[in-house]
Scaffold this active site. Structure first.
Site: not given
Ligand code: BG6
Length: 540
Positions: A232, A290, A390
């Site tokens: 990214k 991450h 989530k």
């Protein structure tokens, strides 16, 4: 990667300062050396949704050599033509989509036939059983015959990247078979490299075992462990922000920073990945990889250079400095949550335990929040709060640096007695940019203060290109630049830092708490900060 961009073609076309009204051109890289990319797991989602669009984008950017070939490997029998047709359909669908990993950046962009044909005709297919040595002999033959068909003129076909886009249970058998069939052997006619997707192990011991298998048959510089967050742009930019600007670094330490919040909040649920997610959970899925990449970018010391090893050594050092707590304390500093049924952005979401392939009595977490301490001189006593989950209300990935309060409250007699401290926010997605919150005088005869925000948006300065995040990673592997890939010590350091939490949960410490789908997560996560007199930034 960043270290090379200054020399890439087109780098100096426009400047932001002289032409702020115009966008600065994307910097294309020259073609990478020719090679064959063998994708194990060619019929899977990753190949269709990310790898092929990324390769196509590299073709559009002129970064792929004509000697490049792809060999898709998967179990299902298929001809080259069938595989090509299948990929053609999926790439067109992908470009027509908005939202998702490809973001809205592809809006209005369609697949250019000439560019796609260039890639299409370089794609081949091999049906294979990854546990059968005969399949590797077939692969060897196919690589050889592609080389012959180019009249042996194409030296790059001896350069091979093996991309493991397969279930993690197949990583070790596949690597062992590749080694046994001599496919990993480098010769003067070509190099051999391995790209391996996550999950890289499911705990410290299994990650070490996998590294051992890999490093028995490959040198570290042949191994490219992917963490797609490093693809990214906004994540790569953290290093540029910190080390290409003079004014952040003097403030970037325990003297001035009160704490750091790292958030990756997702609106998606498990989306048909129930069986994978059930044995993984939010902690394993997001944190040692991450989230720790974000933490490392933000907390590492300045590397001596932009060489892959210098950068990765600094990252390893800071990850290894994350304090490892005894089980009970690790659980006290962590919150694990699981979503109940609810509504996310107008859509009904099932209770996690009612999702397909999820056990009705599941104890898998879909949310995790934690307080981490980094035991080194720069960060002693500065908590790093990390949260990810989530089925939350908002999709947002960001790092917020909260500075300390001013030392003396000069304006304490004003109606707004407590002025909020300054914050620097690195917005990773979906918003891409950097903002800073500070105090300013409200115009008028009476002195009054108000919080204001200074906002830098990537899209205001730079031309956004269709981008999956995999373009840079694939290109870097082709050019042998491992800066944006994880070294064995980075991976093992990440697992070592979360292992006490896994152990604590294994012993039953830290009960799982529920949160409603569409909320900001469990209230216990708010309490984790409240007990330190702090609060999470709003997710909205
Ligand atoms: C993946 C996880 O590695 O990263 C997913 O397995 C998660 O569960 C995804 O949704 C998040 O990545 P991104 O790029 O969509 O933020």
């Amino acid at each position: 990667m960043t270290g090379k961009t200054a020399s890439k073609k087109g780098a100096s076309k426009k400047t932001a300062a002289s032409q702020p009204a115009h966008l600065i051109d994307h910097v294309d890289a020259p073609p990478a050396p020719p090679c064959t990319l063998v994708i194990f797991g060619a019929s899977g989602d990753l190949t269709h949704r990310l790898l092929m669009p990324a390769l196509y984008n590299l073709v559009r950017a002129g970064s792929i050599d004509p000697g490049f070939r792809v060999i898709g490997v998967s179990r299902r029998p298929m001809s080259d033509e069938q595989f090509r047709a299948d990929l053609t359909t999926s790439i067109k669908e992908r470009f027509a989509e908005t939202g998702g990993e490809f973001d809205a950046k592809t809006d209005g962009v369609s697949v250019e036939p000439g560019k796609w044909d260039f890639l299409r005709e370089r794609i081949h297919y091999l049906a294979a059983d990854l546990e059968d040595p005969a399949s590797y002999a077939d692969l060897n033959n196919l690589i050889g015959s592609l080389r012959q068909s180019s009249g042996g003129k194409d030296p790059g076909i001896g350069n091979v990247i093996f991309y493991l886009a397969i279930a993690s249970s197949l990583f070790e058998p596949t690597i062992n078979q590749l080694a046994a069939s001599q496919l990993l052997k480098q010769t003067k006619n070509g190099w051999r490299r391995l790209i391996i997707e996550k999950p890289f192990g499911h705990d410290l011991a299994s990650a070490k075992a996998l590294d051992k298998t890999i490093l028995k048959v490959l040198h570290e510089d042949q191994v490219f462990r992917i963490d797609h967050f490093l693809g990214k742009e906004t994540v790569q930019n953290i290093m540029v922000l910190r080390f290409a600007n003079g004014f952040f670094e003097p403030l970037w330490n325990r003297q001035h920073i009160d704490h750091v919040q790292i958030t990756a909040s997702e609106t998606v649920g498990v989306e048909g990945r129930g069986s994978f997610y059930e044995s993984t959970g939010a902690l394993r899925d997001m944190v040692p990889n991450h989230m720790f990449q974000l933490l490392a970018m933000c907390a590492m010391e300045a590397p001596n250079s932009f060489s892959a090893d210098a950068v990765r050594s600094e990252k390893a050092k800071v990850i290894q400095a994350i304090r490892q707590l005894p089980a009970r304390e690790a659980a006290d500093n962590t919150v694990r949550g699981r979503y109940l049924a609810g509504t996310v952005q107008g859509k009904r979401v099932k209770n996690y335990r009612d999702e397909p392939d999820v056990k009705r009595d599941s104890t898998t977490e879909t949310y995790v929040a934690m307080k981490l301490m980094i035991d080194n001189w720069r960060w002693a006593d500065v908590p790093f709060y990390v949260r990810t989950g989530k089925a939350l209300a908002t999709r947002k990935t960001e790092i917020a640096i909260r500075f300390k309060q001013v030392p003396y409250a000069l304006f304490r007699d004003l109606p707004q007695a407590v002025q909020p401290p300054n914050e620097l926010i690195l917005h990773v997605q979906p918003e891409e940019g950097i903002s800073m919150n500070f105090q300013a005088k409200v115009p008028g005869q009476q002195l009054a203060i108000s919080g204001v925000k200074m906002n830098f948006k990537y899209s205001d300065y730079f031309e956004a290109q269709p981008n999956t995040g995999y373009e840079t990673l694939i290109y870097d592997c082709m050019t042998g630049d491992a800066t944006l890939f994880q070294r064995a010590d980075n991976i093992e350091g990440g697992w070592a830092a979360v292992q006490p939490i896994l152990d604590a949960w294994g012993k039953g410490y830290g009960a799982i708490v529920d949160y409603k789908a569409g909320s900001n997560g469990p209230t216990a996560a708010d309490e984790l900060l409240m007990r330190d007199g702090r609060r999470w930034r709003d997710l909205a």
